[in-house]
Scaffold this motif. Structure first.
Motif: not given
Lengths: 263, 103
Positions: A201-202, A238-241, A234-236
């Motif tokens: 995500q980062e 989830s920890s992945f995009q 992007k989904n806030d």
């Protein structure tokens, strides 16, 4: 009578199962496919060329509405471009020299086997005219002349091989976005679409970023261009995009391909 | 009978060649056309339910699709056979098409 039809149905069922088991034995199914490809490939190659011309023709018809507007734009552009042509003559010579060196460069990086596309199969894969007799083995990477990743060898026959495109639903491998220094898993979605999943995500990725292969998993050599990011998901929570990928190779698949036999 | 089956098999072979080469770049609503599937559906729908050519077309059509696809042998045969049997069942039970002899 009822009992007879039940026996008949049972017999048909058993025969069908036996038939499917028999034809799916590795040697047998490959033999059947190689047999059909051997006499179908000349017709398919001829039809493939005609199909390319036909799709270009229809593309021209469907864009008829814009022709006048385009014509006016082109008139202006012709005047501008004619001035540039003289300067481009030098570049043309340079380009031809580079093109000639391209294949040599590819051969410097990898050991290559040259192949022609015979047909585009049902699903995202292609059939090429090199097989076991030419030293092709399962899982060898396949690239285009431009060094774009196309896929890997999925099945090898005596004189032909099936290439599983990176956009096939069964295709999955590690890929990286160099500009963001992030890695993810590139999965095929079918119909010439792919998605880059499990990107942290980062990681700061954006539309247009280029995606390359990594050496992780030893599936493909490092640094081959896979495609570019088309859109982001992007989904806030989830920890992945996730990112939709536009493959780098030309969907028309008109050019020849190279199989990397050693990397 | 045998002559008709051979013509049917040859026609299906030509269709699958067209599908994998001449029309490989065509997209209908974003999907490549599947001529064999369309042929089998239409054939079974308009054929008299008592006749068996529709089922034969499903078997051989499926076989050719299996040859030119990456899936295991039998996948398309089973799929088309199920489609053909289902259509025949529906037509026999619920559909009456004028001019087509049913039994």
């Amino acid at each position: 009578m009822k009992r007879f039809s039940k026996i008949k149905l049972g017999a048909i069922g058993i025969l069908l199962i036996a038939f499917f088991v028999l034809v799916n034995l590795p040697g047998f199914s490959k033999g059947i496919r190689n047999f059909f490809y051997s006499f179908s490939s000349p017709i398919q190659r001829m039809l493939l060329g005609a199909g390319d011309n036909m799709s270009n023709f229809f593309a021209g018809i469907f864009s008829y509405g814009n022709l006048k507007k385009e014509n006016d734009n082109f008139k202006v552009q012709i005047l501008e471009k004619s001035a540039e042509i003289s300067g481009l003559q030098e570049l043309k010579k340079e380009n031809e020299a580079l093109k000639a060196g391209l294949v040599q460069n590819l051969q410097k990086d990898f050991k290559l086997i040259f192949a022609n596309i015979v047909s585009k199969g049902i699903g995202d894969f292609i059939l090429i005219n090199k097989g076991l007799n030419d030293g092709v083995k399962k899982d060898m990477p396949v690239i285009t002349e431009q060094k774009f990743l196309l896929g890997k060898i999925y099945e090898v026959y005596k004189n032909y091989s099936k290439v599983l495109l990176i956009t096939n639903k069964d295709s999955s491998f590690d890929a990286e976005i160099l500009s963001a220094e992030a890695t993810g898993v590139l999965k095929g979605k079918g119909n010439f679409n792919a998605v880059l999943d499990s990107v942290p995500q980062e990681a700061e990725i954006k539309t247009g970023d280029l995606v390359f292969t990594t050496s992780l998993g030893d599936v493909f050599p490092e640094g081959l261009l896979v495609g570019e990011i088309k859109s982001l998901n992007k989904n806030d929570v989830s920890s992945f995009q996730q990112a939709e990928i536009k493959p780098a190779f030309d969907k028309a698949l008109k050019s020849s391909v190279f199989i990397i036999s050693n990397f | 009978m045998l002559k008709n089956i051979l013509i049917l098999i040859f026609g299906l072979y030509i269709l699958v060649l067209f599908q994998t080469s001449l029309f490989a770049d065509f997209r209908a609503f974003g999907f490549p056309p599947n001529f064999i599937l369309v042929f089998v559906i239409l054939f079974n729908f308009f054929e008299s339910p008592a006749k068996k050519f529709g089922l034969i077309s499903a078997i051989f059509g499926g076989f050719f699709l299996d040859v030119f696809s990456a899936s295991f042998f039998g996948f398309h045969i089973l799929f088309l056979l199920v489609c053909a049997v289902f259509i025949k069942f529906i037509v026999r039970r619920y559909v009456r098409i004028p001019g087509i002899q049913k039994y």
